[in-house]
Structures are given as C-alpha cells and as structure tokens.
Write an enzyme that holds these catalytic residues in place. Structure first.
Site, PDB file in Angstrom:
ATOM      1  N   GLY A  43       0.779  -1.240   0.000  1.00 12.61           N
ATOM      2  CA  GLY A  43       0.000   0.000   0.000  1.00 12.61           C
ATOM      3  C   GLY A  43       0.805   1.281   0.000  1.00 12.61           C
ATOM      4  N   GLU A  98       4.206   4.210   5.731  1.00 13.88           N
ATOM      5  CA  GLU A  98       2.993   3.389   5.650  1.00 13.88           C
ATOM      6  C   GLU A  98       1.899   4.149   4.902  1.00 13.88           C
ATOM      7  OE1 GLU A  98       1.502   0.797   5.350  1.00 13.88           O
ATOM      8  OE2 GLU A  98       1.012  -0.126   7.275  1.00 13.88           O
ATOM      9  N   ASP A  99       0.949   3.415   4.357  1.00 13.56           N
ATOM     10  CA  ASP A  99      -0.152   4.080   3.654  1.00 13.56           C
ATOM     11  C   ASP A  99      -1.177   4.658   4.622  1.00 13.56           C
ATOM     12  OD1 ASP A  99      -1.055   1.560   4.471  1.00 13.56           O
ATOM     13  OD2 ASP A  99      -1.952   1.014   2.559  1.00 13.56           O
ATOM     14  N   ASP A 102      -4.848   2.764  10.806  1.00 17.27           N
ATOM     15  CA  ASP A 102      -6.285   2.650  11.087  1.00 17.27           C
ATOM     16  C   ASP A 102      -6.444   2.208  12.546  1.00 17.27           C
ATOM     17  OD1 ASP A 102      -9.019   2.416  10.730  1.00 17.27           O
ATOM     18  OD2 ASP A 102      -8.937   0.557   9.605  1.00 17.27           O
ATOM     19  N   PHE A 151     -13.704   3.998   2.796  1.00 17.49           N
ATOM     20  CA  PHE A 151     -12.642   3.084   2.413  1.00 17.49           C
ATOM     21  C   PHE A 151     -11.916   3.712   1.227  1.00 17.49           C
ATOM     22  CE2 PHE A 151     -10.652  -0.501   0.369  1.00 17.49           C
ATOM     23  CZ  PHE A 151     -10.073  -1.133   1.456  1.00 17.49           C
TER      24      PHE A 151
END
Ligand code: 5GP
Length: 177
Positions: A43, A98-99, A102, A151
């Site tokens: 990602g 990192e993408d 969450d 999302f």
C-alpha cells in the site's frame, strides 16, 4: 469485473504538495543521521516512491511486507512478517513509511519489530491517519492527511488489489468500510 462508484477525496495536486512538505521536514529532521525509509508493501509503494524523491539528504530505501490474519477490511492484530528488510537495521534511523494507520495494530507490531532489531531510532510516516478506529495509543510522527470516513483507494491503496494505479485518492461509495 465489478466497477465501483468513486468520489475523489484527495487530489493529485494536494498529494504532491503534501508529500513535498513532508520530504522537506524529514530532510531537516534527519540531517546528520543514518536514515532508512522502510516502505510497507504494497500500500505504500507509490507514496514511498514520491516521498524519497522529495527528500534531499542521503538515505537508503528498503521494503517490508506484512500480512494480517483474518479477512475483512479491518486488521485483526495477528500480524506476521512476509518479507523482512534486506538492509541492516541495527543502529540505524528507521522511518517506517505506511499508507494508512487505522486500528494501529499493524504499525504497533512493526514499530516493536524494529525496536527488537535494535534500530537506533524508529519513527512513523503515514500518508493517511484514520484516528476513528484506533485500538492502540499510537501517534504517527509524520502525517500526510487525516481522514476518518470511507474506504480509500488509489495512489497504491487497493481494493482487492485493484485501483493502486490511480493518481489521486478516492472513497469507494459501494464497498464496506
Ligand atoms: P491497521 O492500522 O488497522 O492495523 O491497518 C492499517 C492497514 O489496513 C493499512 O496499511 C491498509 O493496508 C489497511 N487499510 C485501512 N484502512 C484502509 C482503507 O481505507 N483503504 C485501504 N485500501 N486499506 C486500508
């Protein structure tokens, strides 16, 4: 193949400007250090590619891949390393790229991993910080954008391995989040 309805939430231009600013900040902060950008596949590959080109100090780039057990769109916290770093980590300044953060479970695991590998320092740079579903008290050191809803796909974020090639970031209107 199913096609999804998408809404653009971060434009290509906004990403470019933010990534350039992050690169300037990281270059300042790591001057005189031994910086290794540790991109998390798959990602973060586009983000890492742009970020490294906006960094003006000498640095190395390496990649890790992790998998989280279980299905669904949220991590389970049960993480395993699928691809370990190729470079020596010990004593070096690891910046995990990192993408999305969450729940924070993946990153918590990765940060602990690099501490165990005796990195000199470990920090986190994330393109998107989604604070709403956080399960562990984890704060990224460098954040591109804070977004809580939806999302996200595009700019190497995928839905079932699709849409990574889109140059902007979109929300899927008809997928579970
Ligand atoms: P967590 O912080 O929950 O452990 O996991 C973060 C990972 O979940 C991210 O690296 C990313 O792979 C995935 N993820 C979380 N939210 C989204 C999203 O909105 N879109 C995509 N494509 N992946 C997401």
């Amino acid at each position: 193949m199913q096609h999804h309805t998408m809404l653009e939430v971060i434009s290509r231009r906004a990403i470019e400007e933010r990534v350039a600013a992050l690169g300037r900040q990281i270059s300042q902060d790591y001057t005189g250090g031994d910086l290794v950008l540790m991109a998390v596949l798959g990602g973060a590959f586009v983000f890492a590619a742009d970020l490294c080109r906006s960094i003006t100090i000498d640095c190395c780039i390496d990649f890790v891949r992790v998998a989280s057990y279980g299905a669904g769109t949220a991590s389970t916290g049960s993480i395993r390393l699928v691809q370990a770093p190729a470079l020596e980590v010990s004593g070096r300044d690891i910046l995990v790229v990192e993408d999305i953060v969450d729940t924070g479970l993946t990153l918590q695991w990765l940060l602990q991993y690099f501490h165990q590998q005796k990195a000199g320092s470990v920090r986190l740079c994330t393109l998107v910080d989604k604070k709403e579903r956080r399960q562990v008290p984890l704060e990224a050191d460098y954040v591109g954008f804070t977004l809580n809803h939806g999302f996200l796909v595009g700019y190497s974020l995928d839905f079932a391995e699709r849409y990574r090639n889109l140059p902007a970031i979109y929300t899927l209107q008809d997928a579970a989040s």
